[in-house]
Design a protein around this motif. Structure first.
Motif, mmCIF file in Angstrom:
data_model
loop_
_atom_site.group_PDB
_atom_site.id
_atom_site.type_symbol
_atom_site.label_atom_id
_atom_site.label_comp_id
_atom_site.label_asym_id
_atom_site.label_seq_id
_atom_site.Cartn_x
_atom_site.Cartn_y
_atom_site.Cartn_z
ATOM 1 N N PRO A 30 0.828 -1.209 0.000
ATOM 2 C CA PRO A 30 0.000 0.000 0.000
ATOM 3 C C PRO A 30 0.864 1.261 0.000
ATOM 4 C CG PRO A 30 0.180 -0.855 2.207
ATOM 5 C CD PRO A 30 0.920 -1.817 1.333
ATOM 6 N N LYS A 31 0.182 2.403 -0.165
ATOM 7 C CA LYS A 31 0.894 3.682 -0.060
ATOM 8 C C LYS A 31 1.241 3.973 1.395
ATOM 9 C CE LYS A 31 -1.096 5.747 -4.187
ATOM 10 N NZ LYS A 31 -2.120 6.661 -4.733
ATOM 11 N N LEU A 32 0.362 3.528 2.299
ATOM 12 C CA LEU A 32 0.624 3.706 3.740
ATOM 13 C C LEU A 32 0.362 2.404 4.476
ATOM 14 C CD1 LEU A 32 1.047 5.294 6.405
ATOM 15 C CD2 LEU A 32 -1.406 5.792 6.368
ATOM 16 N N TYR A 33 1.322 1.995 5.291
ATOM 17 C CA TYR A 33 1.145 0.847 6.186
ATOM 18 C C TYR A 33 1.425 1.353 7.591
ATOM 19 C CZ TYR A 33 1.229 -4.064 7.634
ATOM 20 O OH TYR A 33 0.945 -5.288 8.221
ATOM 21 N N LEU A 34 0.365 1.573 8.340
ATOM 22 C CA LEU A 34 0.493 2.069 9.713
ATOM 23 C C LEU A 34 0.397 0.872 10.650
ATOM 24 C CD1 LEU A 34 0.622 4.347 11.807
ATOM 25 C CD2 LEU A 34 -1.828 4.709 11.485
ATOM 26 N N ALA A 35 1.547 0.480 11.211
ATOM 27 C CA ALA A 35 1.623 -0.749 12.022
ATOM 28 C C ALA A 35 1.461 -0.388 13.502
ATOM 29 C CB ALA A 35 2.955 -1.438 11.780
ATOM 30 N N LEU A 36 0.371 -0.821 14.079
ATOM 31 C CA LEU A 36 0.050 -0.469 15.465
ATOM 32 C C LEU A 36 0.199 -1.688 16.371
ATOM 33 C CD1 LEU A 36 -3.157 1.616 14.664
ATOM 34 C CD2 LEU A 36 -0.857 2.491 15.134
ATOM 35 N N GLY A 37 1.223 -1.683 17.207
ATOM 36 C CA GLY A 37 1.424 -2.810 18.125
ATOM 37 C C GLY A 37 1.847 -4.076 17.419
ATOM 38 N N VAL A 38 2.466 -3.921 16.258
ATOM 39 C CA VAL A 38 2.966 -5.077 15.485
ATOM 40 C C VAL A 38 4.467 -5.182 15.743
ATOM 41 C CG1 VAL A 38 3.306 -6.016 13.165
ATOM 42 C CG2 VAL A 38 1.215 -4.741 13.693
ATOM 43 N N SER A 39 4.941 -6.335 16.216
ATOM 44 C CA SER A 39 6.370 -6.446 16.541
ATOM 45 C C SER A 39 7.218 -6.497 15.277
ATOM 46 C CB SER A 39 6.632 -7.680 17.400
ATOM 47 O OG SER A 39 6.400 -8.845 16.641
ATOM 48 N N GLY A 40 6.677 -7.112 14.217
ATOM 49 C CA GLY A 40 7.407 -7.146 12.952
ATOM 50 C C GLY A 40 8.362 -8.313 12.826
ATOM 51 N N ALA A 41 7.907 -9.491 13.225
ATOM 52 C CA ALA A 41 8.712 -10.704 13.023
ATOM 53 C C ALA A 41 8.987 -10.871 11.530
ATOM 54 C CB ALA A 41 7.952 -11.916 13.553
ATOM 55 N N PRO A 42 10.079 -11.582 11.175
ATOM 56 C CA PRO A 42 10.413 -11.728 9.754
ATOM 57 C C PRO A 42 9.244 -12.243 8.927
ATOM 58 C CG PRO A 42 12.196 -12.573 11.116
ATOM 59 C CD PRO A 42 11.081 -12.219 12.057
ATOM 60 N N GLU A 43 8.430 -13.123 9.503
ATOM 61 C CA GLU A 43 7.289 -13.678 8.763
ATOM 62 C C GLU A 43 6.280 -12.584 8.413
ATOM 63 O OE1 GLU A 43 8.489 -14.851 11.582
ATOM 64 O OE2 GLU A 43 9.163 -16.892 11.151
ATOM 65 N N HIS A 44 6.157 -11.578 9.282
ATOM 66 C CA HIS A 44 5.237 -10.475 8.990
ATOM 67 C C HIS A 44 5.863 -9.512 7.973
ATOM 68 C CE1 HIS A 44 1.855 -7.787 9.686
ATOM 69 N NE2 HIS A 44 2.721 -6.798 9.703
ATOM 70 N N GLN A 45 7.133 -9.205 8.185
ATOM 71 C CA GLN A 45 7.825 -8.283 7.269
ATOM 72 C C GLN A 45 7.755 -8.775 5.827
ATOM 73 O OE1 GLN A 45 11.797 -7.236 8.407
ATOM 74 N NE2 GLN A 45 11.251 -6.802 10.524
ATOM 75 N N GLU A 46 7.787 -10.099 5.676
ATOM 76 C CA GLU A 46 7.755 -10.692 4.335
ATOM 77 C C GLU A 46 6.549 -10.191 3.537
ATOM 78 O OE1 GLU A 46 8.189 -14.948 4.587
ATOM 79 O OE2 GLU A 46 7.275 -15.210 2.632
ATOM 80 N N GLY A 47 5.473 -9.866 4.220
ATOM 81 C CA GLY A 47 4.255 -9.479 3.524
ATOM 82 C C GLY A 47 4.039 -7.988 3.388
#
Lengths: 257, 324
Positions: free
Chosen positions: B261-278
């Motif tokens: 997306p143009k904006l990804y506002l991550a709220l309370g997301v730790s950002g494990a590699p599996e999440h970052q992948e997406g």
């Protein structure tokens, strides 16, 4: 259905992780431990299968990382038997060594279905669940989100997750080992009073299985927190000030219309 | 066949090769350059030859066909791959940390009594072994590990290597298993696709992502209000979906959707590699998390170390003020 669930304790990532002075291992004395998240789902899935189709749930764990509270919680949730495997060391065994000792403990239980979390975040040497399947000489499929009784007796239907919220329904002839990613519903809450009750009534069974270190195929030489190539520009101030700055950035990018 | 070769398991998504296959080929090429070996790409399933032109980064493309490989099930796939690895004796077999990879890589390692390393981000030779840099503990820790024996089975973290466009010899070999593959006790029955009707998060310009820091289901509503104010949608990391707070169609990451997306506002997301992948390729990433070491800050453009439950109402007001 006679179901066995393997549960493991892992360092709680909410707490800061520390490294031993030699630099090649986590300092587990400084860590607090929690139940591995996907093992929690494996337990929930086992309890759901028992509730819908009868049978029993046996929880098996290596005695590591303050596991007793987790085991009492499992009993309070509805596990019928708890089997503990002694662990003399101060570090968790490698996945293959764990698989060997779990297999030794599980074989006498004559499980029809063995459920294990598909991954533990502190593993570097692979998934316990497929190694356990290999040690038990049972078929295996992992990354499972949801298990139901199968259409034919002696089978279950397991949903294997693929990208894009797509699932593959797999027909599994029992006995088998499944690597669970998520249960059909979130792990249930159990009141503290029931856990205290389980502490008074639950007897842990001690397994005769013994841990033995196998050949070292993977050795850690150094651990360190990752050094990112880039780092976010951090916004500081009160919540209102940060919110104002974010709104300003969004407006600059044309995202506030 | 050489003990210096690097084998790559190619995967498909729909009618095309999965993006991660090209990343693995880049990793394989970099390693093979230092070992002096070739890069072998292995495709399991009917019609594998059709993908050969797209696998030109490999020196050899081994397409294995058998009716049991038409749809994925663990036993035929693991058996077919084992046969190729035993025949080729590579220095390393690179397998992506995907739904299939999480089955076949450990099964292969168990059956070959070969070393297995997960979360691999970088590989280099180390004497007669390999030195692997791997991510674990949800991306909060990196390990340098020595893998002592060949073939090393390495589960590669998607996003670790960039495809280079470099080409190899691209020679195609079509094979059948030496003996018909056994079906095994676990058989594919059918694909289950997400129900139509929910928001398609891959088509949204603005995504408000909620993670474990949202704490309880009722708080998702606060994120919904922000999404509404910005003309976007709410998505989530896996723990939120596991709790049943949002449907699986809203999940971003390895086992969910890949979004840009143009904006990804991550709220309370730790950002494990599996999440970052997406989500790592979003145009603008703003992350809010109380943990200053949260890996999400490594991919975000802007970050704030505050409680999302305190920030969301304030942000809603700030956006409303901007809109007048």
């Amino acid at each position: 259905m006679n179901i066995v669930v393997v549960v493991r304790q892992v360092p709680d990532l909410i707490e800061p992780l520390e490294i031993v002075p030699s630099g090649d291992a986590l300092d587990l004395d400084a860590a607090s431990f929690i139940l591995n998240e996907s093992d929690d789902h494996a337990l929930e899935q086992a309890l759901l299968l028992k509730e819908s189709g009868g049978g029993s749930v046996t929880v098996v764990a290596i005695d590591f990382g303050d596991v007793d509270n987790t085991l009492y919680t499992a009993a309070a949730k509805g596990a019928d038997r708890i089997v503990k495997i002694a662990c003399d060391g101060d570090t968790p065994p490698a996945a293959r060594d764990s698989a060997a000792v779990y297999a030794e403990a599980i074989k006498p239980l004559r499980a029809e279905l063995v459920l294990v979390g598909v991954q533990a975040h502190d593993e570097l040497d692979g998934g316990l669940s497929p190694f356990l399947a290999a040690a038990l000489e049972l078929p295996y499929v992992g990354v499972i989100r949801g298990v139901k009784a199968g259409d034919a007796p002696g089978t279950v239907a397991a949903c294997k997750e693929f990208p894009g919220a797509v699932m593959a329904r797999m027909n599994v002839k029992l006995p088998a080992v499944l690597g669970i990613l998520g249960a059909d519903q979130p792990p249930r809450y159990v009141p503290v009073s029931r856990i205290r009750g389980a502490m008074k009534t639950t007897q842990f069974e001690e397994s005769a299985a013994t841990l033995a270190a196998g050949e070292l195929l993977l050795s850690v030489s150094r651990l360190y927190p990752p050094a990112p190539a880039t780092r976010a520009e951090m916004l500081s101030g009160s919540e209102e000030e940060i919110a104002g700055r974010i709104a300003e950035i969004l407006a600059e990018k044309g995202l506030v219309k | 066949m050489s003990a210096q070769d690097v084998l790559v398991l190619a995967e498909t998504r729909g009618d095309a090769l999965a993006d991660v296959t090209f990343e693995l080929l880049a990793a394989g090429r970099e390693l093979a350059r230092t070992t002096g070996g070739q890069v072998l790409a292995v495709l399991l399933g009917p019609g594998g030859a059709a993908y050969a032109p797209a696998l030109a980064a490999a020196d050899r493309i081994i397409a294995v066909d058998d009716p049991r490989l038409a749809e994925y099930s663990p036993e035929p796939f693991a058996s077919a791959l084992r046969e190729v690895v035993e025949a080729e004796q590579p220095r390393a077999a690179l397998i992506a940390a995907t739904s299939i990879g999480w089955d076949v890589a450990p099964l292969l390692a168990a059956r070959l009594d070969a070393p297995l390393a997960t979360g691999c981000q970088a590989i280099c030779p180390d004497g007669d072994g390999l030195m692997v840099t791997a991510s674990f503990c949800g991306g909060k820790m990196t390990a340098e590990c020595r893998v002592a024996a060949s073939p090393a089975i390495l589960m590669m973290l998607p996003g670790s290597y960039r495809p280079t466009g470099e080409t190899g010899k691209g020679e195609l070999e079509q094979r059948s298993p030496a003996a018909p593959l056994e079906p095994g006790a676990i058989a594919f029955e059918q694909w289950i696709y997400p129900e139509a009707g929910d928001v398609d998060i891959t088509q949204q310009d603005v995504l408000i992502a909620v993670g474990r820091g949202i704490q309880q289901q009722d708080n998702v509503e606060l994120a919904e209000e922000l999404a509404q104010a910005l003309g976007g949608a709410v998505c989530a990391s896996r723990p939120v979906v596991d709790q049943g707070w949002l449907p699986a169609t809203r999940q971003v990451g390895k086992s969910g959707m890949t979004v840009k997306p143009k904006l990804y506002l991550a709220l309370g997301v730790s950002g494990a590699p599996e999440h970052q992948e997406g989500m790592k390729d979003a145009e603008l990433i703003i992350a809010v998390n109380t943990d200053p070491k949260a890996p999400i800050f490594d991919v975000a453009h802007y970050g704030a170390e505050v409680d999302v439950l305190d920030l969301m109402p304030a942000l809603g007001e700030a956006i409303a003020a901007r809109k007048g």
